[in-house]
Design an enzyme around this catalytic site. Structure first.
Site, PDB file in Angstrom:
ATOM      1  N   GLU A   9       1.732  -0.632  -4.999  1.00  0.00           N
ATOM      2  CA  GLU A   9       0.797   0.426  -5.340  1.00  0.00           C
ATOM      3  C   GLU A   9       1.618   1.714  -5.339  1.00  0.00           C
ATOM      4  O   GLU A   9       1.876   2.303  -4.291  1.00  0.00           O
ATOM      5  CB  GLU A   9      -0.336   0.556  -4.310  1.00  0.00           C
ATOM      6  CG  GLU A   9      -1.347   1.597  -4.765  1.00  0.00           C
ATOM      7  CD  GLU A   9      -2.017   2.404  -3.661  1.00  0.00           C
ATOM      8  OE1 GLU A   9      -3.052   3.017  -3.917  1.00  0.00           O
ATOM      9  OE2 GLU A   9      -1.489   2.444  -2.531  1.00  0.00           O
ATOM     10  N   ASP A  44       0.827  -1.196   0.000  1.00  0.00           N
ATOM     11  CA  ASP A  44       0.000   0.000   0.000  1.00  0.00           C
ATOM     12  C   ASP A  44       0.874   1.264   0.000  1.00  0.00           C
ATOM     13  O   ASP A  44       1.852   1.342   0.752  1.00  0.00           O
ATOM     14  CB  ASP A  44      -0.867  -0.027   1.273  1.00  0.00           C
ATOM     15  CG  ASP A  44      -1.907   1.072   1.273  1.00  0.00           C
ATOM     16  OD1 ASP A  44      -2.743   1.091   0.365  1.00  0.00           O
ATOM     17  OD2 ASP A  44      -1.883   1.913   2.199  1.00  0.00           O
TER      18      ASP A  44
HETATM   19  C1  GLC Z   1      -4.144   3.081  -0.707  1.00  0.00           C
HETATM   20  C2  GLC Z   1      -5.358   2.199  -0.601  1.00  0.00           C
HETATM   21  C3  GLC Z   1      -6.507   3.048  -0.179  1.00  0.00           C
HETATM   22  C4  GLC Z   1      -6.188   3.631   1.182  1.00  0.00           C
HETATM   23  C5  GLC Z   1      -4.880   4.393   1.164  1.00  0.00           C
HETATM   24  C6  GLC Z   1      -4.375   4.677   2.540  1.00  0.00           C
HETATM   25  O1  GLC Z   1      -4.265   4.035  -1.704  1.00  0.00           O
HETATM   26  O2  GLC Z   1      -5.579   1.517  -1.802  1.00  0.00           O
HETATM   27  O3  GLC Z   1      -7.704   2.332  -0.145  1.00  0.00           O
HETATM   28  O4  GLC Z   1      -7.204   4.503   1.570  1.00  0.00           O
HETATM   29  O5  GLC Z   1      -3.872   3.660   0.524  1.00  0.00           O
HETATM   30  O6  GLC Z   1      -3.893   3.513   3.137  1.00  0.00           O
END
Ligand code: GLC
Length: 545
Positions: free
Chosen positions: A268, A208
């Protein structure tokens, strides 16, 4: 490492845990629910599942606020249940990838509580980013950084004696304090967490906010507010995509490689370009990263082709496979995006859901997009419900919205709940088999979803589900699909046409009128019926050539 590790071209299904299947009847998806639906996933033909955070959490941001990384939240089940799930999924040939949240913890995490209790100057505060405020009384935040969810990225604390205290940084909600990745204990702790789960058999992690961990130690003000369109020169943004973050992942890669089998990471990482993204997946770094440039591309041939070329070029140059993503739990579901005039957009950057989407058009395009995505070289992600053709639920009443974005933006941004509505499995009315009868799902499902359930679509040759099943089956058996390369064919400015060896072609018509198909031996699959042998607008075909 084997020459063709599974992760180079895996199809990974995103299980949004809260909304996949409810086993215990409390209206919230859970681990028991996933276990009861593994047969569905096996038959769909996916290689792995990525499961959104299942850890102990106060759920201020749907589980992305983790209070204990080694415990399962009671909402979702138990550690033992998670272990059983991993084992059973493996029994079906499905790999399991949990979601790891390293940028921030919950404000209820033991470390953060200790930091608050210790007061200013305490060593426990060094694991987070605490600073005195600016201004004579320290009542202005340390800098002008903004939370991704709206509002400022700093919250002032109260000292143990009740006086106003220091501020702490949270790039997301105030319940999600950012960790200080310059601190050796933070680094050691996350390597230990990786081992904890690898020891339990997980096949990798989704990371994440992988681009967010490292901050400029000077914490300088941002030169332009979010959404202004200003782009920092590569690597110079004070808190996104800084070069030093790669050092963290070099260590993680060593941990993963010390385990048998092919454990993999997917980052991500929202970067400004495909070449910045490639840094995350170069040799010795992470294995794969989500391709958000593809997801953000408008539905136009030139833009799609240029994203595909940039992706394959930049990732190919570092030896990494591409990934292709159309939707996830943070973005508007793509039948709704594609049902509006084509625009470039980034989530949280002024994308407005104006007007009503044309869902007939959007769904037609979504079908074509699926065939494009699954024909491209590399791996692909399928967000739960995308295989059913679910649109964004855009009319959720304010009173049910849970995404912190809604409140923090003062209602200006309705947030991501519309992409997170529990999926329909069967039946004519909510909860459509998501929960045992009687329970209300945590977000209400539209009364119009009966025809979009797994049961309704199964066996209907025109359904999105059967299109995905056919495409995934073909993709598994066809030697040209998955990892590899493509060769473009010239088919005019509004048509994407490419071949893959041996003997495969994919054609996607983005123009306004039907086009001739290239010479071929057989039509393997189309996203809509051909018209007089020609490929209609917003339609894709897979061909044997
Ligand atoms: C990422 C996740 C999202 C979350 C954010 C904070 O972007 O995919 O859902 O709110 O991180 O952890």
């Amino acid at each position: 490492m084997s020459e063709n590790p599974w992760w180079r071209d895996a199809v990974i299904y995103q299980v949004y845990l809260r909304s996949f299947a409810d086993g215990n009847g409390d209206g919230m998806g859970d681990i028991a629910g996933i276990r009861s639906r593994l047969g569905y996933l096996r038959d769909l033909g996916v290689d792995a599942i990525w499961i959104n955070p299942w850890y102990r959490s106060p759920q201020a941001d749907a589980g992305y606020d983790v209070a204990d990384y080694r415990e399962i939240d009671p909402l979702f089940g138990t550690l033992e249940g998670a272990e059983r799930l991993i084992e059973e999924a493996h029994g079906h040939g499905i790999k399991v990838i949990p979601d790891l949240v390293p940028n921030h913890t919950s404000d209820q995490h033991a470390w953060f509580r200790e930091a608050l209790a210790g007061g200013p100057g305490g060593v426990a505060r060094e694991r987070y980013v605490f600073r005195p405020g600016r201004g004579p009384d320290g009542d202005e935040p340390p800098n002008n950084w903004e939370s991704v969810f709206g509002g400022r990225a700093w919250t002032r604390t109260t000292n143990p004696d009740g006086t106003p205290g220091e501020w702490y940084l949270h790039l997301f909600a105030p319940e999600q304090p950012d960790l200080n990745w310059a601190h050796p204990e933070v680094r050691a702790e996350f390597e230990s967490i990786l081992r904890f789960w690898f020891d339990r058999g997980v096949d990798g992690f989704r990371i994440d906010v992988a681009h967010g961990l490292i901050k400029d130690e000077e914490l300088p003000d941002l030169v332009a507010p979010r959404g202004s369109g200003y782009r920092y020169p590569a690597g110079t943004h004070p808190h996104w995509d800084r070069d030093e973050v790669l050092e963290v992942y070099a260590g993680w890669r060593k941990v993963a490689d010390s385990y048998p089998g092919e454990r993999k990471f997917v980052a991500e990482a929202w970067t400004d370009s495909a070449d910045r993204l490639a840094r995350y997946v170069r040799a010795g770094a992470l294995h794969t990263a989500f391709n958000f440039e593809f997801l953000q591309s408008p539905w136009r041939a030139a833009e799609l082709r240029s994203v595909i070329d940039a992706t394959l070029g930049n990732l190919g140059a570092v030896g990494a496979p591409a990934t292709w993503v159309l939707s996830n739990h943070d973005v508007t579901r793509h039948p709704s995006r594609y049902g509006r005039p084509p625009t470039t957009w980034r989530p949280n950057e002024g994308y407005q859901r104006t007007g009503t989407p044309d869902l007939v058009l959007g769904t037609r395009r979504a079908r074509a997009a699926a065939l494009l995505m699954l024909a491209l070289p590399g791996g692909a992600y399928v967000y739960q419900g995308e295989e059913l053709g679910l649109p964004e639920v855009e009319d959720l009443p304010d009173s049910v919205l849970q995404d912190p974005t809604f409140v923090r933006s003062g209602g200006a941004d309705r947030g991501r709940d519309g992409a997170r509505v529990p999926i329909p499995w069967s039946g004519d009315a909510p909860p459509y088999g998501f929960s045992p009868d009687g329970a209300s799902p945590w977000l209400p499902q539209p009364p119009t979803w009966a025809s979009l359930s797994v049961a309704a679509e199964t066996g209907d040759p025109d359904s999105m589900l059967e299109l995905y099943r056919s495409a995934l089956r073909l993709r598994r058996s066809h030697p040209a699909l998955g990892d590899g390369t493509l060769t473009w064919s010239d088919a005019g400015p509004d048509v994407l046409s490419f071949t893959r060896d041996p003997g495969f072609a994919c054609v996607l018509n983005l123009s306004d009128s039907p086009v001739e198909l290239p010479p071929h031996q057989e039509t393997l699959l189309t996203s809509a019926p051909l018209s007089g042998g020609r490929l209609p607008p917003d339609t894709a075909a897979w061909l044997r050539v």
